[in-house]
Motif scaffolding. Structure first.
Motif, PDB file in Angstrom:
ATOM      1  N   ALA A 136       0.844  -1.195   0.000  1.00 31.96           N
ATOM      2  CA  ALA A 136       0.000   0.000   0.000  1.00 31.96           C
ATOM      3  C   ALA A 136       0.877   1.242   0.000  1.00 31.96           C
ATOM      4  CB  ALA A 136      -0.918   0.020   1.218  1.00 31.96           C
ATOM      5  N   LEU A 137       0.384   2.283  -0.643  1.00 31.28           N
ATOM      6  CA  LEU A 137       1.060   3.572  -0.623  1.00 31.28           C
ATOM      7  C   LEU A 137       0.843   4.254   0.725  1.00 31.28           C
ATOM      8  CD1 LEU A 137      -0.092   4.782  -4.160  1.00 31.28           C
ATOM      9  CD2 LEU A 137       2.220   4.048  -3.550  1.00 31.28           C
ATOM     10  N   ALA A 138       1.473   5.396   0.904  1.00 29.56           N
ATOM     11  CA  ALA A 138       1.339   6.136   2.165  1.00 29.56           C
ATOM     12  C   ALA A 138       0.112   7.047   2.137  1.00 29.56           C
ATOM     13  CB  ALA A 138       2.599   6.953   2.421  1.00 29.56           C
ATOM     14  N   THR A 139      -1.016   6.519   1.673  1.00 27.57           N
ATOM     15  CA  THR A 139      -2.274   7.265   1.641  1.00 27.57           C
ATOM     16  C   THR A 139      -3.366   6.421   2.273  1.00 27.57           C
ATOM     17  OG1 THR A 139      -2.949   6.397  -0.522  1.00 27.57           O
ATOM     18  CG2 THR A 139      -1.611   8.415  -0.517  1.00 27.57           C
ATOM     19  N   SER A 140      -4.353   7.081   2.842  1.00 31.05           N
ATOM     20  CA  SER A 140      -5.474   6.345   3.430  1.00 31.05           C
ATOM     21  C   SER A 140      -6.175   5.514   2.368  1.00 31.05           C
ATOM     22  CB  SER A 140      -6.462   7.331   4.071  1.00 31.05           C
ATOM     23  OG  SER A 140      -5.868   7.980   5.170  1.00 31.05           O
ATOM     24  N   GLU A 141      -6.327   6.077   1.176  1.00 32.50           N
ATOM     25  CA  GLU A 141      -7.006   5.382   0.081  1.00 32.50           C
ATOM     26  C   GLU A 141      -6.357   4.040  -0.230  1.00 32.50           C
ATOM     27  OE1 GLU A 141      -8.498   7.670  -3.258  1.00 32.50           O
ATOM     28  OE2 GLU A 141      -7.081   6.617  -4.538  1.00 32.50           O
ATOM     29  N   SER A 142      -5.057   4.061  -0.408  1.00 26.01           N
ATOM     30  CA  SER A 142      -4.329   2.845  -0.744  1.00 26.01           C
ATOM     31  C   SER A 142      -4.395   1.835   0.398  1.00 26.01           C
ATOM     32  CB  SER A 142      -2.874   3.185  -1.070  1.00 26.01           C
ATOM     33  OG  SER A 142      -2.176   2.057  -1.532  1.00 26.01           O
ATOM     34  N   GLN A 143      -4.297   2.324   1.619  1.00 24.16           N
ATOM     35  CA  GLN A 143      -4.324   1.432   2.773  1.00 24.16           C
ATOM     36  C   GLN A 143      -5.715   0.848   3.005  1.00 24.16           C
ATOM     37  OE1 GLN A 143      -2.450   3.654   5.976  1.00 24.16           O
ATOM     38  NE2 GLN A 143      -0.708   4.135   4.660  1.00 24.16           N
ATOM     39  N   ILE A 144      -6.752   1.631   2.757  1.00 22.89           N
ATOM     40  CA  ILE A 144      -8.121   1.116   2.874  1.00 22.89           C
ATOM     41  C   ILE A 144      -8.334  -0.027   1.893  1.00 22.89           C
ATOM     42  CG2 ILE A 144     -10.548   1.667   2.409  1.00 22.89           C
ATOM     43  CD1 ILE A 144      -9.918   4.514   3.524  1.00 22.89           C
ATOM     44  N   MET A 145      -7.891   0.167   0.654  1.00 25.45           N
ATOM     45  CA  MET A 145      -8.071  -0.878  -0.358  1.00 25.45           C
ATOM     46  C   MET A 145      -7.229  -2.115  -0.027  1.00 25.45           C
ATOM     47  SD  MET A 145     -10.387   0.505  -2.003  1.00 25.45           S
ATOM     48  CE  MET A 145     -10.622  -1.010  -2.934  1.00 25.45           C
ATOM     49  N   ALA A 146      -6.041  -1.905   0.516  1.00 22.34           N
ATOM     50  CA  ALA A 146      -5.195  -3.041   0.907  1.00 22.34           C
ATOM     51  C   ALA A 146      -5.883  -3.889   1.977  1.00 22.34           C
ATOM     52  CB  ALA A 146      -3.841  -2.546   1.409  1.00 22.34           C
ATOM     53  N   TYR A 147      -6.481  -3.223   2.951  1.00 23.48           N
ATOM     54  CA  TYR A 147      -7.169  -3.964   4.011  1.00 23.48           C
ATOM     55  C   TYR A 147      -8.439  -4.649   3.497  1.00 23.48           C
ATOM     56  CZ  TYR A 147      -4.095  -2.474   7.770  1.00 23.48           C
ATOM     57  OH  TYR A 147      -3.000  -2.298   8.589  1.00 23.48           O
ATOM     58  N   MET A 148      -9.100  -4.044   2.516  1.00 20.34           N
ATOM     59  CA  MET A 148     -10.249  -4.722   1.907  1.00 20.34           C
ATOM     60  C   MET A 148      -9.812  -6.026   1.254  1.00 20.34           C
ATOM     61  SD  MET A 148     -12.832  -2.002   0.161  1.00 20.34           S
ATOM     62  CE  MET A 148     -13.399  -0.515   0.997  1.00 20.34           C
ATOM     63  N   LEU A 149      -8.713  -5.969   0.501  1.00 17.56           N
ATOM     64  CA  LEU A 149      -8.208  -7.176  -0.153  1.00 17.56           C
ATOM     65  C   LEU A 149      -7.820  -8.225   0.884  1.00 17.56           C
ATOM     66  CD1 LEU A 149      -6.008  -5.652  -3.006  1.00 17.56           C
ATOM     67  CD2 LEU A 149      -8.337  -6.527  -3.165  1.00 17.56           C
ATOM     68  N   LYS A 150      -7.149  -7.784   1.930  1.00  8.46           N
ATOM     69  CA  LYS A 150      -6.731  -8.695   3.005  1.00  8.46           C
ATOM     70  C   LYS A 150      -7.941  -9.404   3.617  1.00  8.46           C
ATOM     71  CE  LYS A 150      -4.415  -8.585   7.551  1.00  8.46           C
ATOM     72  NZ  LYS A 150      -5.537  -9.116   8.356  1.00  8.46           N
TER      73      LYS A 150
END
Length: 308
Positions: A39-53
């Protein structure tokens, strides 16, 4: 002293062996397989990473666990992590970024064409799948307060030409210097520039607009503060900015060996609109919720855990 040395050697050797078991890809010396999601250092990228997880763990009945590799600095770093085997999935890649970046192509302003070429070239050059868009694009956009829009009758980027010499414009420092869709090409494309252009950290432009320190800002379309501050996004009427549709990326080898992961990622195809992503981002950036919590709440609300 000799026993101490032996003990330290044993600890170091054990650590090395455990680390070597946690292979890039689906490795791990424990009962579960592990997939590494960057994930990038943005909330957007991290939110999507956790969705995939969450989806992968749910859909595999916990047989595969997800690990988030957080705060990667750029798409290039994400790309290198995949190529080197340090990550298995990139949570958020953007067509506009990767076309002119790792794919070394010219910017493409047609959304469908940009996605088609990006998917094709990722498969050909890297043996990777660039998934269909999540449904949102995080592109550049000029924006103003509702008050400023009404005052100057602003609806499109072209409308800024009539006030170009009397407004303070804030933008990310990198945009001023970049080619492709940067400031110099913008001036050529639209036929005007600004008398007062202020480079600043991108996260500050929205508050500066709200607090009337700026008249116009160049921001990102999925930022949650657009809706929260009731900002008006001006239409890119001359189609200058390329699309930045967001997608996941994963190696074909991983997806062939673990088809359930491909199914899990594909569940999010075209499921999150730009407006929805704005709201999710604001939950994290505006309301201070952890990206993991925002992700899980969204999935539960939309019944992603009810079926596999």
């Amino acid at each position: 002293m000799k026993h101490l040395r032996r003990f330290l050697f044993f600890i170091l050797a054990s650590t090395f062996l455990l680390a070597s078991c946690d292979l890039p890809g689906l490795g791990g010396g424990q009962s579960k397989n592990t997939v590494k999601i960057s994930a990038l250092a943005t909330s957007e990228s991290q939110i999507m990473a956790y969705m995939l997880k969450e989806l992968i763990e749910h859909d595999t009945n916990g047989e595969t666990s997800g690990t988030i590799i957080n705060n990667l600095g750029s798409a290039t770093i994400q790309h290198n992590a995949l190529m080197n085997g340090d990550a298995d999935i990139s949570s958020t890649r953007y067509t506009g970024t990767d076309l002119v970046g790792v794919l070394e192509q010219e910017p493409i302003t047609d959304t469908n064409k940009a996605m088609t070429i990006t998917k094709k070239l990722f498969n050909q050059k890297f043996n990777q799948t660039f998934f269909n868009s999540y449904g949102f694009e995080n592109t550049f956009a000029f924006m103003v307060t509702k008050e400023t829009a009404e005052k100057y009758n602003l609806q499109t980027v072209s409308d800024l030409k009539k006030i170009k010499d009397k407004v303070n414009v804030g933008t990310d420092t990198t945009w001023i210097k970049r080619g492709g869709d940067g400031y110099a090409p913008f001036q050529k494309h639209y036929g005007f520039g600004f008398n007062s252009l202020k480079p600043m950290q991108i996260g500050l432009v929205y508050d500066a607009l709200k607090n009337k320190k700026l008249d116009v800002a160049l921001g990102y379309t999925t930022d949650g503060r657009i809706a929260a501050y009731d900002l008006v996004v001006l239409k890119d009427d001359k189609n200058f900015f390329p699309p930045y549709d967001a997608s996941a990326v994963a190696p074909n080898k991983l997806l062939k060996e673990h088809p359930q992961i491909k199914k899990s990622i594909s569940k999010l195809d075209d499921k999150i609109s730009t407006e929805q992503m704005q709201k999710l981002n604001y939950e994290a950036d505006g309301n201070g919720k952890e990206p993991a919590v925002v992700a899980e709440t969204f999935l539960k609300k939309h019944n992603y855990f009810d079926e596999k």
